[in-house]
Design a protein around this motif. Structure first.
Motif, mmCIF file in Angstrom:
data_model
loop_
_atom_site.group_PDB
_atom_site.id
_atom_site.type_symbol
_atom_site.label_atom_id
_atom_site.label_comp_id
_atom_site.label_asym_id
_atom_site.label_seq_id
_atom_site.Cartn_x
_atom_site.Cartn_y
_atom_site.Cartn_z
ATOM 1 N N THR A 135 8.676 -5.232 1.212
ATOM 2 C CA THR A 135 9.445 -5.756 0.236
ATOM 3 C C THR A 135 8.969 -7.051 -0.703
ATOM 4 N N PHE A 148 15.625 -3.671 -2.568
ATOM 5 C CA PHE A 148 16.604 -4.666 -2.385
ATOM 6 C C PHE A 148 17.346 -4.748 -0.765
ATOM 7 N N TRP A 161 7.825 -7.615 -4.549
ATOM 8 C CA TRP A 161 8.603 -8.779 -5.454
ATOM 9 C C TRP A 161 7.141 -9.585 -5.671
#
Length: 346
Positions: A49, A43, A53
């Motif tokens: 990141t 997050f 995702w």
């Protein structure tokens, strides 16, 4: 009130060499992160990141597709659907393992290697799942029941084992004790990154090229009435295009190699590699389902019926062997051979 402190972001000079990514300067997480810190890093914006995702979200999509198939009446009792079920399981597992690998790979050096061993094993199983589905639905009519067709899945199982072993070896190698220096050489990826990269590309490319032999023949070389030319060919071509782009990005590290530091957070090759890989899997899945539906009657009349041993049995056998290989390479990281005893002189 409960508050969470997000992990600190580091640059390439603050992390050990084993954690370095080619041409990525910033956005690194601490190489000794806790499991909680790894989850929290999902997050915040790091150089991992979007890697996480871009595979976490598709995992849920493929899981939905397999649950939809399983909910259809009689799907588990129809042998013609078993290859598709094995393929969809593979599609769920490989992005999930990639998600876990990228999430928890910064807990330690050993954790990083073990995480990616599992990631490589999942990719190898995905290749086998593709081969099982190709054997059932994609072979051109003139190759159906040929010797190559009958041995196709067995050969693909061997390729899965070779792929897992070679990709793990490219990362760790075999611990060798240098008696003259009393040191153990463990991570050839650091000592020979180019050789490591070549071995890993070979480990991934070879099973894909083998699996695609019947498809490439059908797309580019086969002519006549027994080539299974139908509306799925466009979908197969799109899958092949995305597969090529995936391999190209993995091998070249573009665009970050052209401008180090500019694509640390968004747009670097591994993110694009994930996106194109998932898109290729999507088109492959849709093409397989279309081939299965359009060719079902002909295949049931002319081809052998898929068996439990030739679908789930082959896949589970390869998974077991891959896990044993991964366990062996993981154990090798902690193995310390005894130094030879010095000969006494009188």
């Amino acid at each position: 009130m409960l508050t969470w402190k997000l992990p600190r972001i580091l640059n390439v000079h603050q992390v050990p060499k084993v954690f370095h990514e080619d041409s990525i300067i910033c956005g690194y997480r601490s190489p000794s992160s806790s499991a909680t810190a790894c989850v929290l890093s999902l997050f915040q914006m790091t150089n991992e990141t979007l890697n996480i995702w871009t595979h976490l979200i598709p995992t849920w999509y493929f899981l939905w597709r397999i649950l939809a198939l399983l909910s259809s009446p009689g799907s588990l009792h129809d042998p013609f659907l078993w290859p598709l079920l094995v393929y969809l399981m593979s599609c769920c597992i490989y992005p999930l393992m990639s998600t876990c690998a990228h999430t928890f790979s910064v807990m330690s050096t050993q954790a990083r290697h073990i995480c990616f061993f599992l990631d490589y094993g999942a990719l190898s199983l995905y290749s086998l799942g593709s081969a099982i589905a190709y054997s059932a639905y994609v072979f051109p009519d003139r190759w159906v029941n040929s010797t190559f067709h009958l041995w196709f899945v067995s050969w693909a199982v061997c390729n899965t084992v070779i792929s897992t072993a070679l990709s793990c070896y490219s990362r760790l190698g075999i611990p060798v004790l240098h008696y003259n220096q009393h040191q153990i050489e463990r991570f050839p990826e650091q000592n020979g990154p180019r050789l490591s990269k070549v071995l890993r590309i070979t480990a991934f490319a070879y099973p894909y090229l083998f699996d695609s032999i019947p498809l490439f023949y059908r797309l580019f070389f086969c002519s006549g009435n027994d080539c299974a030319h139908n509306a799925t060919l466009t979908m197969h071509i799109w899958h092949s295009i995305f597969a090529f782009l995936t391999g190209f990005l993995f091998a070249t590290h573009l665009p970050e190699r052209l401008a180090p530091g500019r694509f640390d957070y968004v747009g670097h090759s591994h993110q694009l590699f994930h996106v194109f890989g998932i898109m290729g899997t999507y088109f492959q899945m849709e093409a397989l389902i279309m081939d299965m539906n359009q060719r079902e009657k002909w295949l049931l009349d002319h081809s052998f019926m898929p068996s439990l041993s030739g679908t789930l049995g082959a896949w589970c056998s390869a998974m077991l062997i891959s896990l044993l290989l991964i366990a062996a390479f993981s154990w090798a990281m902690y193995w310390k051979p005894k130094e030879p005893e010095k000969r006494k002189t009188f």
